[in-house]
Design an enzyme around this catalytic site. Structure first.
Site, PDB file in Angstrom:
ATOM      1  CB  CYS A   1      71.215  51.902 155.150  1.00  0.00           C
ATOM      2  SG  CYS A   1      72.046  53.238 154.316  1.00  0.00           S
TER       3      CYS A   1
ATOM      4  CG  HIS B   1      68.300  50.620 151.301  1.00  0.00           C
ATOM      5  ND1 HIS B   1      67.739  51.118 152.450  1.00  0.00           N
ATOM      6  CD2 HIS B   1      69.364  51.410 151.040  1.00  0.00           C
ATOM      7  CE1 HIS B   1      68.410  52.165 152.867  1.00  0.00           C
ATOM      8  NE2 HIS B   1      69.415  52.369 152.021  1.00  0.00           N
TER       9      HIS B   1
ATOM     10  CD  GLU C   1      64.895  49.048 152.769  1.00  0.00           C
ATOM     11  OE1 GLU C   1      65.604  48.019 152.756  1.00  0.00           O
ATOM     12  OE2 GLU C   1      65.295  50.140 153.208  1.00  0.00           O
TER      13      GLU C   1
END
Ligand code: XMP
Length: 606
Positions: free
Chosen positions: A80, A172, A174
């Site tokens: 990001c 993302h 994660e």
């Protein structure tokens, strides 16, 4: 360094610690570092990851960013904002715009070790305002993204230079919603950075026991125990590290507990052998007095947090244990959403992060052995410590309890133009055969990394679950000033809504307890309690069509870490039961089901 490790540079995004935790799930140690840390600090790591950021536009200057980090001969991967930093550093460009929130498709343009084992098209999660519009000569596009069947591609969703060992993802990996995010992280951490997996939960347990002994240093610990998963696991961990004699437990009934909760909590703590040094106080009056007249969510949180401390200090004095350290079962999301990383926007203040506690933390008087962990990991640790399954599988319940599920209001009409919002919603809801209305109430939400305090929308009409979710997405996209959508379970679409003055009172709490109990029992009766992460029931002080004083909203969600969530569909039979049980209560003006994912809503309404 005992373990191979990754540095996660925290640019302030909510997800910095999530990245670290996900890497730890690969049994590789990950540590959070600040962007202005001296470059020498990074030399020991086998790889570096740049997190996202809530407010640092890549156009602006971030003076404190130590860009000598780029001179290190260590692999770097940015997500990001971090992705945009990588792009810019090597001759790329970043523009404001092209924002995406929520699910998107990543289209991988060539085989690459980062994407080993993945399909050509992968579901990923986006949350950004800025985008990379051009890349430097050494870089190549590894993937682009789309957000719908016919949407224009967003270029440079994944970029990299294998020669420079620098890569970046706009999405993302994660968050759990990026389907194969963990595989991507593993490809980076294990294959590209060469980290050997040696960091495990057993190891974490050993380390924490050692850390607790060191920090407590011959003293004892005093722990406020709510009976939730976190404080119960923390209690057992302290007991293991220090022995039961050096642990004093206090369960406070703050008057914001659920039906019969304190009685059950005390019984289950005794059941796991923590009954010897267990004290109980009913402090309902203290809390309700502190909350008297408060309306604003952050003010309520502060009052609850401060009252916990006052009660704790008063009781500590009575018990003669003022010299004990304060133990807390704080887990990672409690710290992060308070702005716990250096730059994260304050989404809300958790009760265990109010100023008084912060001050005690600075003085080293607080021990928080779970502060690096997410709920799933706390449950895993609890299992290692031998806690019974039914204790570990309880739905999370926030420290401020029903206080964050009882919305309060001055009763004034909102300053925002609700009727214009409702007019804007009509063409959005129409194609889904739904009616829609913006409600004159506000609740807390989160967009990008920023806190919002906006209006809910109520949809009415018969529709399939998918249709309701699609209508919600369309409403969030098309109409500003809203952060939640709910589905009316009542018989008719309201013509008129009126906000009423309301604070936290005994009477409202009793109603909320009754509605919440009906919901919890229903989830158990239908055998879905364990599938659902959490299911707050919320009261909103609204009169609908001249009837009642409280709109009841049920918020069942699926989640893995509470950082993101999606609304859960409930069986029709259960909804009918709840209609019968709740809509018939005289104070109740209506009943609705929350359709909102997180983001843009949070789990609690506040
Ligand atoms: P939100 O509402 O931010 O909630 O999506 C994320 C998770 O945190 C819980 N929560 C709290 N837990 N103290 C806690 O111990 C708090 O002050 C608090 N506020 C929210 C919430 O129930 C959800 O599981």
């Amino acid at each position: 360094m005992k373990h191979d490790a990754i540095a996660v540079i925290d640019f302030g995004g909510q997800y910095a610690h999530l990245i670290a935790t996900k890497i730890r799930r690969l049994n590789v140690l990950a540590e959070i570092r600040q962007p202005e840390d001296p470059v020498e600090r990074f030399e020991k790591y086998k790889g570096i990851i740049f997190s996202g950021s809530p407010d640092l536009s890549s156009h602006g200057e971030d003076a404190s960013f130590n860009d000598r980090i780029f001179d290190l001969d260590i692999p770097i991967l940015g997500f990001c904002y971090g992705h945009q930093e990588v792009a810019k550093r090597y001759g790329g460009e970043v523009v404001h715009g092209g924002r995406e929130w929520g699910p998107a498709q990543l289209h991988i343009v060539r085989d690459h070790p980062l994407f080993k084992g993945l399909d050509k098209t992968e579901p990923v999660w986006m949350s950004h305002f800025d985008t990379v519009s051009a890349i430097g000569d050494d870089f190549e596009e590894l993937g682009y993204s789309t957000t719908g069947a016919h949407s224009e591609p967003n270029r440079f969703a994944a970029i990299g230079s294998d020669k420079l060992r620098r890569w970046g993802f706009q999405f993302h990996p994660e968050v759990d919603d990026t389907l194969h995010g963990q595989e991507i992280l593993s490809n980076y951490v294990v294959d590209i950075c060469g980290c050997r997996p040696s960091w495990t939960m057993d190891r974490y347990l050993e380390d924490q026991i050692e850390r607790i002994r060191q920090q407590v240093d011959g003293k004892s610990v005093f722990l406020l125990i709510s009976g939730g998963v976190d404080s119960s696991v923390a209690a057992q961990l302290f007991s293991r590290a220090l022995g039961p004699d050096r642990l004093c437990l206090l369960h406070v009934d703050n008057g914001l507990m659920r039906h019969e909760e304190s009685r059950r909590v005390l019984a289950s703590l005794r059941g796991i052998g923590l009954g010897d040094n267990l004290h109980f106080i009913d402090a309902t009056t203290d809390f309700l007095t502190a909350l008297d007249d408060l309306v604003e969510p952050e003010k309520k949180r502060e009052a609850i947090g401060n009252t916990f401390i006052e009660v704790f200090q008063r009781e500590a004095k009575k018990l003669g244990i003022e010299n004990h350290l304060l133990g807390q079962g704080t887990i990672y999301p409690d710290t992060i959403e308070t702005g716990g990383t250096k730059r994260a926007d304050t989404i809300k203040t958790h009760h265990n992060r109010v100023p008084l506690i912060e001050e005690m933390i600075t003085r080293g008087l607080v021990v928080e052995p779970l502060a690096d962990l997410y709920k799933v990991e706390v449950r895993e640790l609890g299992g290692r410590l031998g806690l019974p399954r039914e204790m570990l599988d309880r739905h999370p319940f926030p420290g401020p309890g029903l206080g964050v599920r009882l919305l309060c209001s001055t009763g004034e009409e909102p300053s925002d133009d609700i009727s214009t919002m409702t007019a804007e919603l009509a063409p959005v809801a129409g194609p889904f055969a739904l009616q829609a209305m913006a409600l004159p109430a506000r609740s807390v939400g989160v967009k990008g990394d920023l806190r919002t305090y906006e209006h809910p929308v109520m949809f009415s009409g018969e529709a399939r679950w998918e249709t309701l979710l699609n209508a919600s997405s369309a409403a969030f996209r098309e109409v500003s000033g809203i952060n939640r959508c709910i589905w009316n379970l009542g018989p008719t679409h309201p013509r008129e809504t009126k906000p009423l003055r309301a604070t936290v009172t005994d009477k409202r709490l009793a109603l909320l307890r009754q509605a919440d109990h009906a919901v919890m029992e229903g989830l158990k009766r239908y055998g879905i309690y364990n599938d659902i992460w959490q299911c707050p029931t919320v009261l909103i002080p609204l009169q609908l069509d001249g009837k009642g004083s409280e709109l009841v909203v049920i918020r069942p969600i699926y989640s893995k870490r509470a950082m993101t969530a999606v609304a859960a569909e409930l069986p029709g039979g259960l909804l009918d039961d709840l209609r019968r049980e709740i809509l018939s209560l005289p104070e109740v003006s209506g009943l609705a089901l929350d359709l909102t994912s997180k983001p843009p809503g949070t789990i609690e309404w506040e």
